[in-house]
Design a protein around this motif. Structure first.
Motif, short mmCIF file in Angstrom:
data_model
loop_
_atom_site.label_atom_id
_atom_site.label_comp_id
_atom_site.label_asym_id
_atom_site.label_seq_id
_atom_site.Cartn_x
_atom_site.Cartn_y
_atom_site.Cartn_z
N THR A 190 0.80 -1.37 -0.04
CA THR A 190 0.05 -0.03 0.05
C THR A 190 0.70 1.23 0.06
O THR A 190 1.80 1.29 0.45
N ASP A 191 0.18 2.26 -0.51
CA ASP A 191 1.02 3.64 -0.62
C ASP A 191 0.71 4.51 0.93
O ASP A 191 0.22 3.88 1.63
N ALA A 192 1.41 5.66 0.74
CA ALA A 192 1.23 6.45 1.75
C ALA A 192 -0.26 6.68 2.33
O ALA A 192 -0.47 6.91 3.71
N GLU A 193 -1.14 6.74 1.46
CA GLU A 193 -2.49 6.73 1.91
C GLU A 193 -3.41 5.44 2.13
O GLU A 193 -4.66 5.40 2.49
N GLY A 194 -2.70 4.18 1.96
CA GLY A 194 -3.10 2.89 2.34
C GLY A 194 -3.93 2.35 1.15
O GLY A 194 -4.55 1.29 1.20
N ASN A 195 -3.66 2.91 -0.27
CA ASN A 195 -4.17 2.61 -1.17
C ASN A 195 -3.22 1.49 -2.01
O ASN A 195 -2.15 1.59 -1.83
N PHE A 196 -3.95 0.51 -2.82
CA PHE A 196 -3.32 -0.11 -3.72
C PHE A 196 -4.11 -0.47 -4.93
O PHE A 196 -5.24 -0.38 -5.01
N PHE A 197 -3.39 -0.98 -5.94
CA PHE A 197 -4.05 -1.32 -7.42
C PHE A 197 -3.56 -2.53 -7.87
O PHE A 197 -2.32 -3.05 -7.98
N PHE A 198 -4.48 -3.54 -8.28
CA PHE A 198 -4.17 -4.66 -9.07
C PHE A 198 -4.93 -4.64 -10.44
O PHE A 198 -5.94 -4.53 -10.59
N PRO A 199 -4.17 -5.12 -11.40
CA PRO A 199 -5.12 -5.32 -12.87
C PRO A 199 -5.26 -6.52 -12.83
O PRO A 199 -4.53 -7.80 -12.77
N VAL A 200 -6.54 -7.00 -12.54
CA VAL A 200 -7.17 -8.42 -12.26
C VAL A 200 -7.71 -8.67 -13.61
O VAL A 200 -8.72 -8.14 -13.88
N GLN A 201 -7.45 -9.81 -14.20
CA GLN A 201 -8.06 -10.21 -15.26
C GLN A 201 -8.24 -11.79 -14.94
O GLN A 201 -7.49 -12.71 -15.29
N SER A 202 -9.26 -11.94 -14.13
CA SER A 202 -9.57 -13.36 -13.62
C SER A 202 -10.71 -14.02 -14.15
O SER A 202 -11.60 -13.34 -14.36
N LEU A 203 -10.59 -15.36 -14.06
CA LEU A 203 -12.04 -16.08 -14.48
C LEU A 203 -12.84 -16.33 -13.35
O LEU A 203 -13.85 -16.85 -13.51
N GLU A 204 -12.16 -15.97 -12.34
CA GLU A 204 -12.98 -16.37 -11.16
C GLU A 204 -13.87 -15.10 -10.81
O GLU A 204 -13.48 -13.89 -10.85
N ASP A 205 -14.84 -15.67 -9.98
CA ASP A 205 -15.81 -14.35 -9.49
C ASP A 205 -15.39 -14.27 -8.00
O ASP A 205 -15.70 -13.11 -7.52
N ILE A 206 -14.75 -15.16 -7.26
CA ILE A 206 -14.43 -14.68 -5.98
C ILE A 206 -12.84 -14.70 -5.81
O ILE A 206 -12.31 -15.78 -6.33
N ILE A 207 -12.34 -13.85 -5.26
CA ILE A 207 -11.07 -13.77 -5.12
C ILE A 207 -10.47 -13.93 -3.69
O ILE A 207 -11.12 -12.88 -2.87
N ARG A 208 -9.65 -14.33 -3.26
CA ARG A 208 -9.16 -14.46 -1.94
C ARG A 208 -7.84 -13.52 -1.84
O ARG A 208 -7.07 -13.39 -2.45
N VAL A 209 -8.20 -12.40 -0.67
CA VAL A 209 -7.23 -11.55 -0.50
C VAL A 209 -6.71 -11.63 0.95
O VAL A 209 -7.35 -11.93 1.88
N TYR A 210 -5.24 -11.61 1.00
CA TYR A 210 -4.39 -11.63 2.22
C TYR A 210 -4.04 -10.28 2.66
O TYR A 210 -3.38 -9.80 1.76
N ILE A 211 -4.05 -9.78 3.84
CA ILE A 211 -3.46 -8.43 4.03
C ILE A 211 -2.71 -8.67 5.36
O ILE A 211 -2.90 -9.16 6.40
N GLN A 212 -1.51 -7.97 5.46
CA GLN A 212 -0.47 -8.23 6.43
C GLN A 212 0.15 -6.72 6.43
O GLN A 212 0.46 -6.20 5.61
N ALA A 213 0.10 -6.40 8.07
CA ALA A 213 0.76 -4.88 8.23
C ALA A 213 1.36 -4.93 9.72
O ALA A 213 0.69 -5.77 10.58
N ASN A 214 2.45 -4.48 9.83
CA ASN A 214 3.01 -4.69 11.17
C ASN A 214 2.18 -3.76 12.00
O ASN A 214 1.52 -2.70 11.83
N GLY A 215 2.01 -4.67 13.39
CA GLY A 215 1.12 -4.05 14.31
C GLY A 215 -0.47 -4.10 14.21
O GLY A 215 -1.09 -3.77 14.99
N TYR A 216 -0.61 -5.13 13.19
CA TYR A 216 -2.16 -5.16 12.77
C TYR A 216 -2.15 -6.89 12.71
O TYR A 216 -1.40 -7.51 12.33
N ARG A 217 -3.46 -7.30 13.01
CA ARG A 217 -3.66 -8.87 12.79
C ARG A 217 -3.77 -9.01 11.28
O ARG A 217 -4.42 -8.20 10.62
N LYS A 218 -3.38 -10.35 10.93
CA LYS A 218 -3.42 -10.66 9.50
C LYS A 218 -5.00 -10.95 9.18
O LYS A 218 -5.79 -11.08 9.97
#
Length: 81
Positions: A23-51
């Motif tokens: 993530t950038d300074a504002e906590g934003n991120f971008f992925f160019p997603v071209q998936s055949l799937e309708d549901i995508i699993r997202v994992y997020i990790q940050a220091n000082g926060y729960r996964k």
């Protein structure tokens, strides 16, 4: 909770393989997603926060999906006596 973006969080998508971004300074991120799937699993990790692990529905006809994720701070216990 501060409701502010978290800089430096690692976002990983599990869609036909793993793809990660930070993530950038504002906590934003971008992925160019071209998936055949309708549901995508997202994992997020940050220091000082729960996964964070969530399944996100991504409509096939959507060009852009905007989501806010709220992370919970890790609570530290005082073990000194």
């Amino acid at each position: 909770m501060t409701n502010t973006g978290i800089q430096g969080a690692q976002i990983t998508l599990d869609t036909e393989g793993f793809t990660s971004r930070t993530t950038d300074a504002e906590g934003n991120f971008f992925f160019p997603v071209q998936s055949l799937e309708d549901i995508i699993r997202v994992y997020i990790q940050a220091n000082g926060y729960r996964k964070y692990d969530i399944h996100v529905t991504f409509p096939r006809d959507t060009q852009e999906l905007i989501r806010n994720f709220k992370l919970s701070p890790v609570t530290q216990t005082n073990t000194s006596q």
